[in-house]
Design an enzyme around this catalytic site. Sequence first.
Site, PDB file in Angstrom:
ATOM      1  N   MET A  30     -28.533 -57.585   8.381  1.00  0.00           N
ATOM      2  CA  MET A  30     -27.664 -57.770   7.216  1.00  0.00           C
ATOM      3  C   MET A  30     -26.604 -58.850   7.504  1.00  0.00           C
ATOM      4  SD  MET A  30     -27.374 -54.161   5.320  1.00  0.00           S
ATOM      5  CE  MET A  30     -26.189 -53.399   6.406  1.00  0.00           C
ATOM      6  N   ALA A  32     -23.657 -61.230   9.467  1.00  0.00           N
ATOM      7  CA  ALA A  32     -22.443 -61.078  10.294  1.00  0.00           C
ATOM      8  C   ALA A  32     -22.914 -60.851  11.728  1.00  0.00           C
ATOM      9  CB  ALA A  32     -21.546 -59.950   9.792  1.00  0.00           C
ATOM     10  N   HIS A  37     -27.461 -58.449  17.615  1.00  0.00           N
ATOM     11  CA  HIS A  37     -28.553 -59.018  16.818  1.00  0.00           C
ATOM     12  C   HIS A  37     -29.297 -60.097  17.624  1.00  0.00           C
ATOM     13  CE1 HIS A  37     -25.650 -57.974  13.410  1.00  0.00           C
ATOM     14  NE2 HIS A  37     -26.720 -57.267  13.111  1.00  0.00           N
ATOM     15  N   GLN A  61     -28.939 -49.570   0.045  1.00  0.00           N
ATOM     16  CA  GLN A  61     -28.702 -48.637   1.154  1.00  0.00           C
ATOM     17  C   GLN A  61     -27.236 -48.278   1.310  1.00  0.00           C
ATOM     18  OE1 GLN A  61     -30.313 -51.538   4.078  1.00  0.00           O
ATOM     19  NE2 GLN A  61     -28.721 -50.745   5.419  1.00  0.00           N
ATOM     20  N   GLY A 149     -32.772 -52.212  16.734  1.00  0.00           N
ATOM     21  CA  GLY A 149     -31.808 -51.841  17.767  1.00  0.00           C
ATOM     22  C   GLY A 149     -31.644 -50.333  17.847  1.00  0.00           C
ATOM     23  N   ASP A 152     -28.982 -47.987  15.986  1.00  0.00           N
ATOM     24  CA  ASP A 152     -29.244 -47.219  14.764  1.00  0.00           C
ATOM     25  C   ASP A 152     -30.433 -46.295  15.036  1.00  0.00           C
ATOM     26  OD1 ASP A 152     -27.339 -48.534  12.729  1.00  0.00           O
ATOM     27  OD2 ASP A 152     -28.261 -50.212  13.756  1.00  0.00           O
ATOM     28  N   GLN A 155     -32.253 -44.618  12.182  1.00  0.00           N
ATOM     29  CA  GLN A 155     -32.921 -45.642  11.373  1.00  0.00           C
ATOM     30  C   GLN A 155     -34.234 -46.066  12.031  1.00  0.00           C
ATOM     31  OE1 GLN A 155     -30.815 -48.933   9.198  1.00  0.00           O
ATOM     32  NE2 GLN A 155     -31.493 -50.117  10.953  1.00  0.00           N
ATOM     33  N   SER A 188     -21.083 -54.266  16.504  1.00  0.00           N
ATOM     34  CA  SER A 188     -21.420 -53.959  15.115  1.00  0.00           C
ATOM     35  C   SER A 188     -20.720 -54.962  14.215  1.00  0.00           C
ATOM     36  CB  SER A 188     -20.935 -52.539  14.773  1.00  0.00           C
ATOM     37  OG  SER A 188     -20.925 -52.356  13.368  1.00  0.00           O
ATOM     38  N   SER A 189     -21.381 -55.321  13.127  1.00  0.00           N
ATOM     39  CA  SER A 189     -20.754 -56.238  12.154  1.00  0.00           C
ATOM     40  C   SER A 189     -19.452 -55.638  11.649  1.00  0.00           C
ATOM     41  CB  SER A 189     -21.702 -56.475  10.986  1.00  0.00           C
ATOM     42  OG  SER A 189     -22.955 -56.919  11.466  1.00  0.00           O
TER      43      SER A 189
HETATM   44  P1  AMP Z   1     -27.679 -54.627  10.828  1.00  0.00           P
HETATM   45  O1  AMP Z   1     -27.399 -56.062  10.568  1.00  0.00           O
HETATM   46  O2  AMP Z   1     -26.485 -53.835  11.197  1.00  0.00           O
HETATM   47  O3  AMP Z   1     -28.511 -54.005   9.746  1.00  0.00           O
HETATM   48  O4  AMP Z   1     -28.584 -54.595  12.137  1.00  0.00           O
HETATM   49  C1  AMP Z   1     -29.785 -55.310  12.218  1.00  0.00           C
HETATM   50  C2  AMP Z   1     -30.528 -54.875  13.464  1.00  0.00           C
HETATM   51  O5  AMP Z   1     -29.724 -55.138  14.610  1.00  0.00           O
HETATM   52  C3  AMP Z   1     -30.815 -53.361  13.478  1.00  0.00           C
HETATM   53  O6  AMP Z   1     -32.116 -53.145  14.011  1.00  0.00           O
HETATM   54  C4  AMP Z   1     -29.742 -52.839  14.380  1.00  0.00           C
HETATM   55  O7  AMP Z   1     -30.091 -51.631  15.017  1.00  0.00           O
HETATM   56  C5  AMP Z   1     -29.610 -53.962  15.386  1.00  0.00           C
HETATM   57  N1  AMP Z   1     -28.315 -53.903  16.044  1.00  0.00           N
HETATM   58  C6  AMP Z   1     -27.104 -53.756  15.455  1.00  0.00           C
HETATM   59  N2  AMP Z   1     -26.133 -53.657  16.376  1.00  0.00           N
HETATM   60  C7  AMP Z   1     -26.750 -53.730  17.581  1.00  0.00           C
HETATM   61  C8  AMP Z   1     -26.290 -53.674  18.928  1.00  0.00           C
HETATM   62  N3  AMP Z   1     -25.007 -53.517  19.230  1.00  0.00           N
HETATM   63  N4  AMP Z   1     -27.211 -53.789  19.917  1.00  0.00           N
HETATM   64  C9  AMP Z   1     -28.522 -53.954  19.632  1.00  0.00           C
HETATM   65  N5  AMP Z   1     -29.015 -54.004  18.384  1.00  0.00           N
HETATM   66  C10 AMP Z   1     -28.148 -53.896  17.376  1.00  0.00           C
END
Ligand code: AMP
Length: 281
Positions: A30, A32, A37, A61, A149, A152, A155, A188-189
Amino acid sequence: MVILKRVNDIEEYLNLKRVKGNQIGFVPTMGALHSGHISLVERCKADGGVSVCSIFVNPTQFNDKSDLEKYPRSVEGDIELLLQAGCDVLFLPDVSDIYPDGEAAMPSWDFGYLETVLEGATRPGHFRGVGQVVARLLQVVQPDRLYLGSKDYQQCMVIKKLAELTGMKELRVVICPTQREPDGLAMSSRNRRLSEGQRSVAGLIYQCLVSIQAKQGSAPFAVVQKECDDLMRAKGFVPEYIALAHADTLELLEDYKPGTPMVALIAAKIGEIRLIDNLVV
Ligand code: AMP
C-alpha cells in the site's frame, strides 16, 4: 523500472515477459515504502525472473474511513526506493482500474475462523477487503511467486487460504521475516504518523512480545499478559489484544502449550495510531 498504471498495460507487458520464459515475482503493497517492503522486493529479485511491486491503498480493507484518509502516501519517495532496489515493474493502479464495476461488484471470500479472531474480530470486514484486492491483483499480475511479510501474520494465513479457495495451486507464497528498527519496533508505514513521544515508547510492543517468548516455562501466560497490558497502558498504549495462539491455526491459547508451535500477537493503539506485531514463541 517500468511504471504502469492501467490493467491492460501491465497484462500486456507481463504476457510478453512470460512468453519469453520469465517467471513473475510479485510484492503487493500500500506504499509509503520502508526497508520492510524493500526486503520483500530484494528477496523477490534474488529468486529471479521479473520483479513486480504494486502500490495501491485499497479502500475496501479499511473498516475505519479516517484511517484510510490518513494512511501515509509518498509515491515519489517510493519510486526512488524501488529504483534503488532494482525493481523491474511498478504497478500503480487507480481505484477504477482495480474495481471497474465498483467495489460492491467484486466477489468476496469467506475465510471462516480467521475472520472471527484477533485482526478479524477487531477490524470487521478487513480480511474480506484484503481478499478482494489480493484476488484482483493476482488475477492481473498472475505471478509465479507472491512475497508477503510475516509482520502481518494473520494476513499471510488469509492470503494462503485465498490461494486455496481460488484454486491457485501453482502459486508459491514466500513469507519474509519482519524488519525492525533498532529498538525492535516493526517497520510500518503507520510509524510515520507517530509523534516523537509516541515513537520513543513504541518499541515496547516488541519488548512485550520478547517477554512473552522468554517467560514460557517460568510463568503462566495470563500473568505475562497482564504484566504486558499494565506496562503498555502505563506508557500510553491502549492494547486491543495481547494473545497467544497456535502458530498454524491461530486457535487462541489460554496458556503456553509445550511442544505446540505458538505465536504471540499484539495490537495496540497509541493515540490514533494502531500498531500490530507478532513473534513466534
Ligand atoms: P503494506 O504496505 O503494509 O500493506 O505491506 C505490504 C507487504 O509488506 C505486506 O506483505 C507486509 O506484511 C509487508 N511488510 C510490512 N511491514 C513489514 C516489515 N516490517 N517487515 C517485513 N515485511 C513487511
